[in-house]
Design a protein around this motif. Sequence first.
Motif, PDB file in Angstrom:
ATOM      1  N   UNK A  94      35.020 159.665  -3.753  1.00 47.59           N
ATOM      2  CA  UNK A  94      34.332 160.694  -2.978  1.00 47.59           C
ATOM      3  C   UNK A  94      33.226 160.036  -2.158  1.00 47.59           C
ATOM      4  N   UNK A  95      33.241 160.282  -0.859  1.00 45.71           N
ATOM      5  CA  UNK A  95      32.248 159.705   0.049  1.00 45.71           C
ATOM      6  C   UNK A  95      31.862 160.751   1.087  1.00 45.71           C
ATOM      7  N   UNK A  96      30.767 160.497   1.791  1.00 39.99           N
ATOM      8  CA  UNK A  96      30.409 161.341   2.918  1.00 39.99           C
ATOM      9  C   UNK A  96      31.481 161.173   3.991  1.00 39.99           C
ATOM     10  N   UNK A  97      31.727 162.232   4.738  1.00 41.33           N
ATOM     11  CA  UNK A  97      32.802 162.223   5.728  1.00 41.33           C
ATOM     12  C   UNK A  97      32.731 161.054   6.713  1.00 41.33           C
ATOM     13  N   UNK A  98      31.558 160.713   7.277  1.00 38.45           N
ATOM     14  CA  UNK A  98      31.527 159.581   8.207  1.00 38.45           C
ATOM     15  C   UNK A  98      31.932 158.259   7.563  1.00 38.45           C
ATOM     16  N   UNK A  99      31.629 158.086   6.287  1.00 41.38           N
ATOM     17  CA  UNK A  99      32.041 156.868   5.587  1.00 41.38           C
ATOM     18  C   UNK A  99      33.562 156.851   5.428  1.00 41.38           C
ATOM     19  N   UNK A 100      34.150 158.001   5.151  1.00 41.22           N
ATOM     20  CA  UNK A 100      35.605 158.093   5.055  1.00 41.22           C
ATOM     21  C   UNK A 100      36.248 157.703   6.383  1.00 41.22           C
ATOM     22  N   UNK A 101      35.665 158.169   7.485  1.00 40.89           N
ATOM     23  CA  UNK A 101      36.192 157.823   8.804  1.00 40.89           C
ATOM     24  C   UNK A 101      36.082 156.325   9.049  1.00 40.89           C
ATOM     25  N   UNK A 102      34.938 155.737   8.692  1.00 36.32           N
ATOM     26  CA  UNK A 102      34.742 154.302   8.885  1.00 36.32           C
ATOM     27  C   UNK A 102      35.694 153.483   8.020  1.00 36.32           C
ATOM     28  N   UNK A 103      35.903 153.895   6.773  1.00 32.82           N
ATOM     29  CA  UNK A 103      36.823 153.172   5.885  1.00 32.82           C
ATOM     30  C   UNK A 103      38.249 153.206   6.417  1.00 32.82           C
ATOM     31  N   UNK A 104      38.633 154.299   7.043  1.00 32.78           N
ATOM     32  CA  UNK A 104      39.970 154.409   7.615  1.00 32.78           C
ATOM     33  C   UNK A 104      40.185 153.347   8.683  1.00 32.78           C
ATOM     34  N   UNK A 105      39.211 153.210   9.565  1.00 29.83           N
ATOM     35  CA  UNK A 105      39.314 152.196  10.625  1.00 29.83           C
ATOM     36  C   UNK A 105      39.199 150.799  10.037  1.00 29.83           C
ATOM     37  N   UNK A 106      38.276 150.615   9.107  1.00 31.44           N
ATOM     38  CA  UNK A 106      38.015 149.290   8.519  1.00 31.44           C
ATOM     39  C   UNK A 106      39.231 148.720   7.822  1.00 31.44           C
ATOM     40  N   UNK A 107      39.922 149.543   7.001  1.00 33.33           N
ATOM     41  CA  UNK A 107      41.059 148.984   6.272  1.00 33.33           C
ATOM     42  C   UNK A 107      42.192 148.614   7.227  1.00 33.33           C
ATOM     43  N   UNK A 108      42.334 149.364   8.324  1.00 40.91           N
ATOM     44  CA  UNK A 108      43.422 149.072   9.269  1.00 40.91           C
ATOM     45  C   UNK A 108      43.096 147.913  10.207  1.00 40.91           C
TER      46      UNK A 108
END
Length: 244
Positions: free
Chosen positions: A114-128
């Motif tokens: 569970x993370x804040x929404x902006x962190x979730x968005x950043x992790x999506x880009x980061x892993x890819x």
Amino acid sequence: MFPDHNLPAARSGARTLWMVLGAALLLTGCQGSRLVREFPPTPLALDAPIGLATRSKLVALGGDTPRCLALLDAGGVRHKVLPPVRQDQCGYEDGVRLERGGALPVAFNPGGLAVACPVAAALTIWQREIVQPAAQRHFGRAVTGIDHYGSFSCRRINARSTGDFSEHASARAIDIAGFRLAGGGSVTVRRDWTGVPARAAVPRDVRDGGCRLFTTVLSPDYNASHADHLHFDHAKRGFGGFCR
């Protein structure tokens, strides 16, 4: 209002700016197109390459939860919206629980991150854009899992008894411990940061890449408290960031 005699000068300055930008586009060709795409007014898209303003756009999502959630939906990020959390002086109202699949083919371990929404968005880009290319460069394999030490934690910076609260206190931070590779094996921050160069290159590359998406990035190079993980957060730092 400015006096009328300032208007010609202002117009001249504007014409000069556009002439410079136009010349840059002509001289750089496809790089000019990249410049236009990365210009701050360009809307953020989670499936787009990392641009010059991507980090600031991600941080800005902290003030617009509906837009952030809409971006996760549009980007194919599987998630569950969480109810607000309030714990003493800590908490969040924009939390999401990430689920494997879609734009996030990796598993976060432990599950139910569970993370804040902006962190979730950043992790999506980061892993890819950062994690998977690093693993392919150095191991020729994909990352199937990312080990972490969590996000939300109601505590102050460095767990002190006084002082400012950590970004963990609002789920705007995450600590990454290592990466699991397709076919078996793993890379960890604790074991590999100063180990065999080929293995050390992965956590170092993902640390450096994280600096393009998070305003604070801390690694074992920062202090002993980060000897076993990479800390990423979205603390508000204006146009700058802290990457160590």
